[in-house]
Design a protein around this motif. Structure first.
Motif, short mmCIF file in Angstrom:
data_model
loop_
_atom_site.label_atom_id
_atom_site.label_comp_id
_atom_site.label_asym_id
_atom_site.label_seq_id
_atom_site.Cartn_x
_atom_site.Cartn_y
_atom_site.Cartn_z
N ALA A 1 0.76 10.12 3.45
CA ALA A 1 -0.17 8.98 3.48
C ALA A 1 0.44 7.75 2.81
N ALA A 2 1.10 7.96 1.68
CA ALA A 2 1.71 6.83 0.98
C ALA A 2 2.71 6.13 1.87
N GLU A 3 3.56 6.90 2.55
CA GLU A 3 4.60 6.29 3.37
C GLU A 3 4.05 5.70 4.66
N LEU A 4 3.19 6.43 5.35
CA LEU A 4 2.70 5.96 6.64
C LEU A 4 1.72 4.79 6.48
N VAL A 5 0.68 4.99 5.69
CA VAL A 5 -0.30 3.93 5.48
C VAL A 5 0.30 2.79 4.66
N GLY A 6 1.03 3.16 3.60
CA GLY A 6 1.66 2.14 2.76
C GLY A 6 2.64 1.28 3.54
N GLY A 7 3.40 1.89 4.43
CA GLY A 7 4.34 1.14 5.26
C GLY A 7 3.65 0.15 6.17
N ILE A 8 2.53 0.57 6.76
CA ILE A 8 1.75 -0.33 7.63
C ILE A 8 1.19 -1.50 6.81
N PHE A 9 0.65 -1.20 5.63
CA PHE A 9 0.13 -2.26 4.77
C PHE A 9 1.23 -3.21 4.33
N LEU A 10 2.42 -2.68 4.03
CA LEU A 10 3.54 -3.55 3.65
C LEU A 10 3.91 -4.50 4.79
N LEU A 11 3.86 -3.99 6.00
CA LEU A 11 4.20 -4.81 7.16
C LEU A 11 3.37 -6.09 7.19
N PHE A 12 2.10 -5.97 6.88
CA PHE A 12 1.20 -7.13 6.93
C PHE A 12 1.02 -7.80 5.56
N GLY A 13 1.60 -7.22 4.53
CA GLY A 13 1.41 -7.78 3.19
C GLY A 13 -0.02 -7.62 2.71
N LYS B 1 6.99 12.99 8.54
CA LYS B 1 6.25 13.99 7.77
C LYS B 1 4.98 14.41 8.51
N ALA B 2 4.26 13.44 9.07
CA ALA B 2 3.02 13.75 9.78
C ALA B 2 3.29 14.59 11.02
N SER B 3 4.40 14.32 11.71
CA SER B 3 4.73 15.03 12.95
C SER B 3 5.10 16.48 12.72
N SER B 4 5.62 16.79 11.55
CA SER B 4 5.98 18.18 11.24
C SER B 4 5.37 18.57 9.90
N PHE B 5 4.06 18.33 9.78
CA PHE B 5 3.38 18.45 8.49
C PHE B 5 3.46 19.87 7.92
N SER B 6 3.25 20.88 8.74
CA SER B 6 3.27 22.26 8.20
C SER B 6 4.65 22.61 7.67
N PRO C 1 4.59 22.41 -7.13
CA PRO C 1 3.23 22.96 -7.13
C PRO C 1 2.34 22.17 -6.17
N PHE C 2 1.26 22.78 -5.72
CA PHE C 2 0.30 22.13 -4.83
C PHE C 2 0.99 21.45 -3.64
N PRO C 3 1.78 22.20 -2.88
CA PRO C 3 2.57 21.57 -1.82
C PRO C 3 1.74 20.86 -0.75
N PHE C 4 0.56 21.40 -0.40
CA PHE C 4 -0.26 20.74 0.62
C PHE C 4 -0.71 19.37 0.13
N VAL C 5 -1.20 19.32 -1.10
CA VAL C 5 -1.69 18.06 -1.67
C VAL C 5 -0.55 17.04 -1.79
N LEU C 6 0.59 17.48 -2.32
CA LEU C 6 1.72 16.56 -2.50
C LEU C 6 2.27 16.08 -1.17
N ALA C 7 2.34 16.98 -0.17
CA ALA C 7 2.82 16.57 1.15
C ALA C 7 1.86 15.57 1.79
N LEU C 8 0.56 15.80 1.63
CA LEU C 8 -0.45 14.88 2.16
C LEU C 8 -0.34 13.51 1.49
N LEU C 9 -0.19 13.51 0.16
CA LEU C 9 -0.07 12.24 -0.57
C LEU C 9 1.20 11.48 -0.18
N ALA C 10 2.32 12.19 -0.06
CA ALA C 10 3.58 11.53 0.32
C ALA C 10 3.49 10.98 1.73
#
Length: 197
Positions: A69-81, A37-42, A58-67
C-alpha cells in the motif's frame, strides 16, 4: 541590490521544479514496486515471513500489505503531489526496512563493479563483488556458445546484480527531501489545496 541578489530573488518562483522532478522520478519506481507486490501478493507474504529463504519478518501478511500500500498508493500520490509529506513517511520506513533486511548484507553497490572504490571495503564490503568479473565472463561464454548472445545483449551489457543498498538509500534521501520541503510550489496538488489557508 546586486545582480546576483536579484537573480536569486527571482529564482524563488522556480522552487517547486526540483521537488517536481524528484516526485516524477520516484513515482513510477514506487508504483511499479507496489504493483509487483500486489500482483504476487501471496508470494510476497511468504517471502516476508519465511526464515529459510526469505526475510523472516514477524506478521508477514500485515507488513506485506503495508509495504504494498505504501508503494502503490504512495507512488500515485507522489505523482500528483498530493499529501506529499504524509505519504513520504511510510515510504521512508519502507526504504529503511528494505535497506536493513534485504540490501544491507550486500554492501553499498546495486550492481557489482569490482573496480569501484565502493567495492574495496570502504563502505559495506560485499566480498562477492570481487568474483563478478569471473561470473560475468562465464555467463558470456555460455551464452556465446549456446545462446543468442547478440539478441540477449542488444538492449545493453550484461551485469551482475549485487543488490546493495545504493538505490534504496538514494530513494530514502529523495523522500526525506520531500518530507521536509513538500510537493513543490506551483507544481503539486498540495500547493493548490493549501495556498488559500
Amino acid at each position: 541590490m546586486s545582480k546576483y541578489d536579484n537573480t536569486v530573488k527571482r529564482l524563488h518562483h522556480f522552487d517547486g521544479i526540483a521537488l517536481l522532478l524528484i516526485r516524477l522520478y520516484l513515482a513510477p519506481v514506487m508504483i511499479q514496486a507496489g504493483w509487483n507486490k500486489a500482483s504476487s501478493f501471496s508470494g510476497i507474504v511468504d517471502w516476508f515471513g519465511n526464515e529459510d529463504y526469505g526475510l523472516g519478518l514477524p506478521f508477514p501478511f500485515v507488513l506485506a500489505l503495508l509495504a504494498t500500500a505504501a508503494e502503490l498508493v504512495g507512488g500515485i500520490f507522489l505523482l500528483f503531489g498530493l499529501l506529499t509529506r504524509l505519504v513520504s513517511i511510510p515510504l521512508l520506513v519502507t526504504m529503511l526496512v528494505a535497506m536493513v533486511t534485504v540490501h544491507g548484507k550486500n554492501g553499498w553497490l546495486a550492481i557489482s563493479d569490482p573496480s569501484s572504490w565502493l567495492a574495496d571495503g570502504t563502505i559495506l564490503l560485499n566480498e562477492r563483488i570481487m568474483d563478478a568479473p569471473e561470473k560475468l565472463a562465464a555467463a558470456k561464454s555460455l551464452l556465446q556458445t549456446h545462446g543468442n548472445y547478440d539478441w540477449l545483449t542488444s538492449s545493453g551489457n550484461m551485469v551482475v546484480l549485487n543488490n546493495g543498498i545504493e538505490f534504496a538509500a538514494t530513494y530514502f534521501v529523495m523522500l526525506l527531501v520531500l518530507l521536509i520541503y513538500g510537493g513543490g510550489k506551483y507544481v503539486s496538488a498540495d500547493y493548490f489545496l493549501t495556498r488559500n489557508r
